[in-house]
Motif scaffolding. Structure first.
Motif: not given
Length: 178
Positions: A134-145
């Protein structure tokens, strides 16, 4: 060995490395319920409320987001935030600013990072995130419903069964008293 409970570290990883605010709520609520006398219990509730607020924000439920954020701010005491390795002034300022943004007509969701004051805690979280790819401080994945709508899409059969058992136990206890 960390001075922080693993559930709190897991919360931070879900929060920053997956943006899975629903799991943040689940993991820390379970810890909080299992440790009702923990001196940081109120701060844990505040952290849970921040995650729930962000979950609501991302889904567009701004009324729920405001309510949770207001409650969270009331639950945070500076000394408790320090004990959780959080920079209290920065965190409170971020949350207060977000609360103001939530009432603006043009609100657009942005991820929020909890400002950690404890470098060792952040190092532990980053290391465990990397171990999980995992990547620390990633962005939200809005495509992941599933991530965005988890509360409506997850399997709730266990929760429903537990609630029914609790209801039946209470009814049985009430009948015994009568």
């Amino acid at each position: 060995m960390s001075k922080y409970p693993q559930a709190y570290i897991d919360y931070l990883i879900y929060f920053h490395s997956q943006r899975d605010y629903f799991e943040c709520h689940e993991v820390l609520e379970e810890y909080w319920k299992e440790h009702p006398n923990d001196p940081l219990a109120t701060a844990y509730v505040g952290c849970i409320q921040v995650a729930v607020s962000l979950y609501h924000q991302r889904r567009g439920n701004l009324a729920g987001a405001v309510k949770m954020l207001q409650s969270a701010l009331k639950n945070f005491i500076e000394s408790d935030l320090i004990k959780l390795g959080i920079e209290p002034d920065d965190f409170r300022a971020q949350l207060t600013a977000r609360l103001a943004q939530l009432t603006a007509p043009d609100f657009q969701y942005e991820d929020l990072n909890i400002p950690l004051a404890d470098a060792e805690l952040e190092e532990i979280c980053v290391k465990q995130s990397i171990e999980k790819a995992l990547m620390w401080q990633c962005y939200s994945d809005f495509s992941n419903t599933y991530l965005i709508n988890k509360h409506t899409l997850r399997d709730r059969s266990v929760v429903i069964a537990e609630r029914e058992l609790s209801r039946q136990t209470k009814q049985a206890a009430k009948r015994v008293k009568e």
